[in-house]
Design an enzyme around this catalytic site. Structure first.
Site, PDB file in Angstrom:
ATOM      1  N   CYS A  13       0.796  -1.240   0.000  1.00 23.53           N
ATOM      2  CA  CYS A  13       0.000   0.000   0.000  1.00 23.53           C
ATOM      3  C   CYS A  13       0.823   1.281   0.000  1.00 23.53           C
ATOM      4  CB  CYS A  13      -0.949  -0.011   1.194  1.00 23.53           C
ATOM      5  SG  CYS A  13      -2.058  -1.406   1.142  1.00 23.53           S
TER       6      CYS A  13
HETATM    7  C1  UGA Z   1      -1.468   1.075   5.320  1.00 27.34           C
HETATM    8  C2  UGA Z   1      -2.228   2.115   6.150  1.00 27.34           C
HETATM    9  O1  UGA Z   1      -1.713   2.125   7.486  1.00 27.34           O
HETATM   10  C3  UGA Z   1      -3.731   1.772   6.196  1.00 27.34           C
HETATM   11  O2  UGA Z   1      -4.435   2.806   6.897  1.00 27.34           O
HETATM   12  C4  UGA Z   1      -4.261   1.663   4.763  1.00 27.34           C
HETATM   13  O3  UGA Z   1      -5.622   1.283   4.750  1.00 27.34           O
HETATM   14  C5  UGA Z   1      -3.461   0.622   4.004  1.00 27.34           C
HETATM   15  O4  UGA Z   1      -2.051   0.983   4.023  1.00 27.34           O
HETATM   16  C6  UGA Z   1      -3.967   0.592   2.583  1.00 27.34           C
HETATM   17  O5  UGA Z   1      -3.824   1.604   1.885  1.00 27.34           O
HETATM   18  O6  UGA Z   1      -4.587  -0.397   2.190  1.00 27.34           O
HETATM   19  P1  UGA Z   1      -0.550  -1.404   5.819  1.00 27.34           P
HETATM   20  O7  UGA Z   1       0.285  -1.191   4.594  1.00 27.34           O
HETATM   21  O8  UGA Z   1      -1.357  -2.632   5.940  1.00 27.34           O
HETATM   22  O9  UGA Z   1      -1.591  -0.171   5.989  1.00 27.34           O
HETATM   23  O10 UGA Z   1       0.394  -1.370   7.093  1.00 27.34           O
HETATM   24  P2  UGA Z   1       1.069  -0.231   7.982  1.00 27.34           P
HETATM   25  O11 UGA Z   1       0.807  -0.552   9.392  1.00 27.34           O
HETATM   26  O12 UGA Z   1       0.712   1.120   7.507  1.00 27.34           O
HETATM   27  O13 UGA Z   1       2.635  -0.488   7.712  1.00 27.34           O
HETATM   28  C7  UGA Z   1       3.232  -0.171   6.457  1.00 27.34           C
HETATM   29  C8  UGA Z   1       4.729  -0.239   6.562  1.00 27.34           C
HETATM   30  O14 UGA Z   1       5.242   0.798   7.378  1.00 27.34           O
HETATM   31  C9  UGA Z   1       5.276  -1.556   7.166  1.00 27.34           C
HETATM   32  O15 UGA Z   1       6.366  -1.971   6.392  1.00 27.34           O
HETATM   33  C10 UGA Z   1       5.729  -1.136   8.556  1.00 27.34           C
HETATM   34  O16 UGA Z   1       6.800  -1.926   9.029  1.00 27.34           O
HETATM   35  C11 UGA Z   1       6.184   0.294   8.301  1.00 27.34           C
HETATM   36  N1  UGA Z   1       6.152   1.130   9.521  1.00 27.34           N
HETATM   37  C12 UGA Z   1       4.979   1.405  10.140  1.00 27.34           C
HETATM   38  C13 UGA Z   1       7.344   1.651  10.013  1.00 27.34           C
HETATM   39  O17 UGA Z   1       8.447   1.413   9.474  1.00 27.34           O
HETATM   40  N2  UGA Z   1       7.311   2.452  11.129  1.00 27.34           N
HETATM   41  C14 UGA Z   1       6.146   2.747  11.754  1.00 27.34           C
HETATM   42  O18 UGA Z   1       6.195   3.501  12.766  1.00 27.34           O
HETATM   43  C15 UGA Z   1       4.960   2.201  11.259  1.00 27.34           C
END
Ligand code: UGA
Length: 445
Positions: free
Chosen positions: A273
């Protein structure tokens, strides 16, 4: 009221939503072009790993509330709502590929005569501003021969659930965003959500389709910005003796204007995403004649972040040629089996180019990894097996089970006990004295 709902696309968004609607007493049919997916759902097995989903899908398929089919006519028959939840991947130039949305809209339109009167089509797929009104609406009208606002309605209603907590997020969203194509149609969707949330609606905004479409992109772009920002601070911390980005993040997170979430420094954001949506937003802005400098910098910072781990490994081992590097974690985030666009894939590519031998382990991602990586890496059946005889271990995904490993486990198993903690899983104080421990954003005094 027992609503009848057709959900098109059985990925994380579509299947989770369909199963959750069904468990709340609505009659739902999943439509997907992927036969294998449909067969699995029919058997009551979700084709993806998502906490809590297995139990719900098993229950709602056995009591007949959730059905699955490849046939649009079967899904649309008598339905009051159809939700388009198909993927919107990136084209090679980063812009959005709308082909699945277009074919889903055509098929919905062709079968609209079978649906219930005043049917509401809801687009959930993430699409760039203007898609619902300029692409989906005309396709629906021409393929159905019906008129929006007169015979049926159209809404863009973005989804904000996260993988790994999709069920929880579906039942407890922060807000609902409704982009109405035809005025007044939002109320119908709110009625459905009122039923779904037992009259306790989360905060909601009803607006036009372009604002709703942009809210979704701005949301993901802001999340990506927070992550690249803290990674930039982490890279600065790495050069200051005594600095630790975790403490810095905690400190700034207490400022109400900043907030504590999405400030976890590491190897960068990944998955299906955030990277794709940021690319699509950049390409879209460029198509409007605007060069989004900040968004490009966010993307650039993120692309460089995995190299940090490889550089650290190279510096510590002098060369990676012939060295065995163990990767703990393959999936893009814990509690999923999703390796799409995962950091591990980038690392593996770089490590193999450097001549390293790569061993990998992931509690849920091995099956998907094998399909993609074949014999390029060595697959371990446990974390301990993965680190055995390794010259260096990189922690790529913050699975809880990796947190249980103690310094002694690494010292006992590894040829060279070096850990590069890409997700800040371990306590530097506990690990530093006993082995070579380096972490993103941490610099010993
Ligand atoms: C993301 C958004 O958070 C959702 O709100 C959205 O609905 C979704 O994309 C989408 O567009 O369908 P997602 O990709 O499932 O959700 O997961 P996230 O929790 O956002 O994590 C994304 C990435 O960021 C992961 O690789 C995670 O490790 C990284 N991340 C997250 C960090 O490196 N640091 C953080 O503090 C948080």
């Amino acid at each position: 009221m027992e609503y009848k709902i057709c959900v098109i696309g059985s990925g994380y968004v579509g299947l989770t939503m369909a199963a959750c609607f069904a468990i709340r007493g609505m009659k739902v049919t999943c439509v997907d072009v992927d036969k294998e997916r449909i067969e699995k759902i029919k058997r009551g097995e979700p084709p993806i790993h998502e906490p809590g989903l297995k139990e719900i899908v098993a229950e709602v398929t056995s009591d007949g509330m959730l059905k699955a089919t490849e046939d649009y006519a079967e899904g649309m028959k008598g339905a009051e709502f159809s939700f388009i939840c198909v993927g919107t991947p990136s084209k090679p130039d980063g812009s959005i590929d709308l082909s699945h949305v277009i074919s889903a809209a055509e098929a919905v339109g062709k079968n609209l005569h079978l649906a219930s009167k005043n049917h509401l089509v809801v687009v959930k797929s993430t699409v760039v501003p203007g898609t619902t009104s300029k692409i989906v609406a005309p396709i629906l009208e021409s393929s159905s021969g019906m008129k929006i606002g007169q015979d049926f309605s159209l809404i863009f209603n973005p989804e904000f659930l996260r993988e790994g907590s999709a069920v929880e997020d579906t039942f407890h969203p922060d807000r609902i965003i409704i982009g109405e194509y035809d005025e007044g149609s939002g109320k119908k969707l709110l009625d459905l959500y009122k039923e779904f949330y037992n009259n306790l609606l989360p905060p909601y905004i009803i607006t036009n389709t372009v604002n709703a479409e942009l809210i979704k992109y701005a949301n993901n772009a802001f999340l990506a910005t927070k992550i690249s920002f803290i990674n930039e601070i982490a890279n600065i911390c790495q050069r200051i003796p005594g600095a630790d980005v975790e403490i810095v993040a905690k400190g700034i997170g207490l400022d109400k204007r900043i907030g504590p979430l999405f400030l976890k420094a590491g190897l960068g954001y990944a998955g299906p995403c955030l990277p794709k949506d940021l690319s699509a937003l950049i390409a879209y802005a460029q198509s409007l004649g605007y060069g989004p400098l900040l968004l490009r910098a966010v993307q650039h910072t993120n692309e460089n972040q995995p190299y940090r781990a490889v550089l650290l490994a190279k510096n510590l081992l002098n060369t990676l040629k012939g060295k065995r590097v163990a990767l703990l974690g393959l999936v893009f985030k814990p509690n999923t089996d999703d390796i799409r666009n995962a950091i591990s894939l980038k690392l593996i590519n770089m490590l193999l180019k450097e001549g390293a031998q790569v061993a990998v382990f992931d509690p849920k991602g091995l099956e998907n990894a094998k399909k993609l990586l074949g014999n390029a890496v060595v697959y371990a059946n446990s974390a301990v097996e993965c680190i055995k005889d390794a010259d260096c271990c990189i922690v790529v995904t913050e699975w809880d089970e990796f947190r249980k490993l103690r310094p002694e486990d690494f010292v006992k198993s590894m040829r060279n006990p070096i850990i590069i903690d890409g997700r800040r899983v371990y306590d530097p104080k506990e690990f530093s004295g006993k082995l070579t421990y380096v972490a993103i954003g941490y610099c010993p005094s």
